[in-house]
Write a protein that holds these residues in place. Structure first.
Motif, PDB file in Angstrom:
ATOM      1  N   GLN A  54       0.810  -1.217   0.000  1.00 45.48           N
ATOM      2  CA  GLN A  54       0.000   0.000   0.000  1.00 45.48           C
ATOM      3  C   GLN A  54       0.846   1.271   0.000  1.00 45.48           C
ATOM      4  N   THR A  55       1.901   1.303   0.812  1.00 47.48           N
ATOM      5  CA  THR A  55       2.726   2.506   0.887  1.00 47.48           C
ATOM      6  C   THR A  55       3.465   2.766  -0.431  1.00 47.48           C
ATOM      7  N   PRO A  56       4.076   1.759  -1.066  1.00 44.20           N
ATOM      8  CA  PRO A  56       4.663   1.992  -2.385  1.00 44.20           C
ATOM      9  C   PRO A  56       3.639   2.453  -3.415  1.00 44.20           C
ATOM     10  N   GLU A  57       2.400   1.983  -3.292  1.00 46.08           N
ATOM     11  CA  GLU A  57       1.355   2.426  -4.221  1.00 46.08           C
ATOM     12  C   GLU A  57       1.200   3.944  -4.162  1.00 46.08           C
ATOM     13  N   GLU A  58       1.226   4.502  -2.970  1.00 42.85           N
ATOM     14  CA  GLU A  58       1.134   5.958  -2.827  1.00 42.85           C
ATOM     15  C   GLU A  58       2.372   6.637  -3.391  1.00 42.85           C
ATOM     16  N   LEU A  59       3.527   6.026  -3.208  1.00 46.28           N
ATOM     17  CA  LEU A  59       4.763   6.553  -3.785  1.00 46.28           C
ATOM     18  C   LEU A  59       4.691   6.581  -5.299  1.00 46.28           C
ATOM     19  N   TYR A  60       4.215   5.496  -5.905  1.00 45.62           N
ATOM     20  CA  TYR A  60       4.153   5.417  -7.366  1.00 45.62           C
ATOM     21  C   TYR A  60       3.211   6.472  -7.933  1.00 45.62           C
ATOM     22  N   LYS A  61       2.100   6.692  -7.261  1.00 41.35           N
ATOM     23  CA  LYS A  61       1.165   7.728  -7.714  1.00 41.35           C
ATOM     24  C   LYS A  61       1.820   9.109  -7.668  1.00 41.35           C
ATOM     25  N   LEU A  62       2.628   9.336  -6.642  1.00 38.50           N
ATOM     26  CA  LEU A  62       3.332  10.616  -6.534  1.00 38.50           C
ATOM     27  C   LEU A  62       4.352  10.770  -7.660  1.00 38.50           C
ATOM     28  N   LEU A  63       5.114   9.724  -7.934  1.00 36.54           N
ATOM     29  CA  LEU A  63       6.124   9.787  -8.994  1.00 36.54           C
ATOM     30  C   LEU A  63       5.500   9.990 -10.373  1.00 36.54           C
ATOM     31  N   ALA A  64       4.275   9.500 -10.552  1.00 38.49           N
ATOM     32  CA  ALA A  64       3.604   9.589 -11.853  1.00 38.49           C
ATOM     33  C   ALA A  64       2.895  10.915 -12.062  1.00 38.49           C
ATOM     34  N   ALA A  65       2.925  11.786 -11.042  1.00 37.66           N
ATOM     35  CA  ALA A  65       2.231  13.069 -11.115  1.00 37.66           C
ATOM     36  C   ALA A  65       3.238  14.216 -11.132  1.00 37.66           C
ATOM     37  N   PRO A  66       2.817  15.404 -11.610  1.00 36.13           N
ATOM     38  CA  PRO A  66       3.700  16.570 -11.568  1.00 36.13           C
ATOM     39  C   PRO A  66       4.094  16.887 -10.120  1.00 36.13           C
ATOM     40  N   PRO A  67       5.339  17.343  -9.867  1.00 35.58           N
ATOM     41  CA  PRO A  67       6.379  17.613 -10.859  1.00 35.58           C
ATOM     42  C   PRO A  67       7.292  16.425 -11.140  1.00 35.58           C
ATOM     43  N   PHE A  68       7.101  15.320 -10.401  1.00 31.15           N
ATOM     44  CA  PHE A  68       8.036  14.198 -10.519  1.00 31.15           C
ATOM     45  C   PHE A  68       7.994  13.532 -11.889  1.00 31.15           C
ATOM     46  N   ASN A  69       6.822  13.485 -12.504  1.00 36.62           N
ATOM     47  CA  ASN A  69       6.729  12.818 -13.807  1.00 36.62           C
ATOM     48  C   ASN A  69       7.508  13.545 -14.893  1.00 36.62           C
ATOM     49  N   GLU A  70       7.848  14.803 -14.630  1.00 34.12           N
ATOM     50  CA  GLU A  70       8.613  15.584 -15.601  1.00 34.12           C
ATOM     51  C   GLU A  70      10.065  15.778 -15.169  1.00 34.12           C
ATOM     52  N   ALA A  71      10.432  15.254 -14.012  1.00 31.77           N
ATOM     53  CA  ALA A  71      11.767  15.498 -13.464  1.00 31.77           C
ATOM     54  C   ALA A  71      12.804  14.482 -13.926  1.00 31.77           C
ATOM     55  N   VAL A  72      12.336  13.372 -14.493  1.00 27.23           N
ATOM     56  CA  VAL A  72      13.225  12.282 -14.912  1.00 27.23           C
ATOM     57  C   VAL A  72      12.970  11.960 -16.374  1.00 27.23           C
ATOM     58  N   ASN A  73      14.026  11.604 -17.088  1.00 29.05           N
ATOM     59  CA  ASN A  73      13.878  11.085 -18.448  1.00 29.05           C
ATOM     60  C   ASN A  73      13.500   9.611 -18.331  1.00 29.05           C
ATOM     61  N   TRP A  74      12.203   9.353 -18.234  1.00 30.90           N
ATOM     62  CA  TRP A  74      11.724   8.001 -17.952  1.00 30.90           C
ATOM     63  C   TRP A  74      12.022   7.016 -19.077  1.00 30.90           C
ATOM     64  N   SER A  75      12.376   7.508 -20.242  1.00 33.43           N
ATOM     65  CA  SER A  75      12.737   6.605 -21.344  1.00 33.43           C
ATOM     66  C   SER A  75      14.064   5.901 -21.084  1.00 33.43           C
ATOM     67  N   LYS A  76      14.776   6.343 -20.053  1.00 33.97           N
ATOM     68  CA  LYS A  76      16.066   5.735 -19.696  1.00 33.97           C
ATOM     69  C   LYS A  76      15.972   4.865 -18.453  1.00 33.97           C
ATOM     70  N   VAL A  77      14.743   4.683 -17.933  1.00 31.80           N
ATOM     71  CA  VAL A  77      14.561   3.913 -16.698  1.00 31.80           C
ATOM     72  C   VAL A  77      14.024   2.520 -17.034  1.00 31.80           C
ATOM     73  N   PHE A  78      14.644   1.495 -16.450  1.00 39.12           N
ATOM     74  CA  PHE A  78      14.233   0.110 -16.658  1.00 39.12           C
ATOM     75  C   PHE A  78      13.682  -0.427 -15.332  1.00 39.12           C
ATOM     76  N   PHE A  79      12.490  -0.994 -15.399  1.00 31.98           N
ATOM     77  CA  PHE A  79      11.750  -1.389 -14.204  1.00 31.98           C
ATOM     78  C   PHE A  79      11.747  -2.906 -14.010  1.00 31.98           C
ATOM     79  N   PHE A  80      11.998  -3.325 -12.772  1.00 38.30           N
ATOM     80  CA  PHE A  80      12.030  -4.735 -12.407  1.00 38.30           C
ATOM     81  C   PHE A  80      11.179  -4.929 -11.148  1.00 38.30           C
ATOM     82  N   PHE A  81      11.010  -6.186 -10.746  1.00 38.06           N
ATOM     83  CA  PHE A  81      10.198  -6.491  -9.564  1.00 38.06           C
ATOM     84  C   PHE A  81      10.986  -7.385  -8.617  1.00 38.06           C
TER      85      PHE A  81
END
Length: 237
Positions: free
Chosen positions: A42-69
């Motif tokens: 649940q807590t990471p879910e809130e973190l992910y929503k924050l990262l996906a919203a302004p200003p964080f969604n524009e602060a990183v070049n997400w095309s260079k980020v690779f996601f794993f689990f």
């Protein structure tokens, strides 16, 4: 080890988001890529929503980020219990991350095969380099489990980095998880923990006697660990 205690859960999440963005920008500037291992809960879910919203969604070049689990329940990717489903809904889809940057655990095959295929996928990604992620995000269970490393399970005695299938006591559930030797190879590990119900676990993890069979989080002992907790979770420190 570093410890950041914020007055509230919201502030702890904001703090870790700032650190993630800073680390991502640093790695992208230095090597044109950033490898990020996601956690469920649940807590990471809130973190992910924050990262996906302004200003964080524009602060990183997400095309260079690779996601794993770091781990996954052995359920279909559309299941409510799926870590992938949660991350896709809150982070990956809102950021429009293309499939080639997402390395999810395939639960459509037998569980041991799923673990084997994910390990092969990781080895293929890193090639001749060591399987060392730039950042692994982790939470902490009240029983001090981390990823899907649960108390008194055989995987806690692994000595070589690997992805394994495990059976937990939680509803006799099966999961796939990175083991402690693989997690410890990460260049950075961020824990995000909040709530008074986690205060005892935090105290045991950071101040208690060492018993890695009973308290699996104590296996994560690289010095490159940063804990982000709120005041409630830190009441026992």
């Amino acid at each position: 080890m570093m410890l950041s205690i914020s007055p509230t859960k919201k502030e702890a999440i904001h703090s870790i988001a700032l650190h993630i963005v800073s680390l991502a920008k640093k790695n992208i500037a230095e090597k044109n890529a950033f490898t990020l291992v996601l956690s469920g809960g649940q807590t990471p879910e809130e973190l992910y929503k924050l990262l996906a919203a302004p200003p964080f969604n524009e602060a990183v070049n997400w095309s260079k980020v690779f996601f794993f689990f770091g781990d996954e329940r052995f359920v279909p990717p559309t299941d409510e219990e799926s870590n992938y489903r949660m991350a896709a809904a809150t982070l990956l889809t809102p950021l429009q991350i293309p499939p080639e940057q997402i390395f999810f655990i395939d639960t459509a095959v037998a569980i041991n095969k799923a673990a084997e295929l994910y390990q092969q996928k990781l080895k293929s990604f890193f090639g001749n380099s060591e399987m060392s992620f730039d950042l692994i995000l982790l939470g902490l269970g009240e029983n001090l489990h981390v990823a899907s490393l649960f108390p008194h399970t055989a995987i806690l005695h692994d000595t070589e980095p690997a992805v394994k299938a495990v059976k937990t006591d939680d509803k006799n559930a099966y999961r796939i998880t990175m083991n402690a030797p693989l997690i410890n190879k990460a260049k950075c590990i961020y824990f995000l923990v909040s709530g008074k119900n986690k205060a005892s676990a935090i105290r045991q993890a950071l101040k208690g006697p060492i018993d890695t069979d009973a308290f699996p989080v104590q296996l994560i002992k690289t010095p490159r660990v940063h804990w982000f907790i709120d005041k409630d979770a830190g009441t026992g420190l």
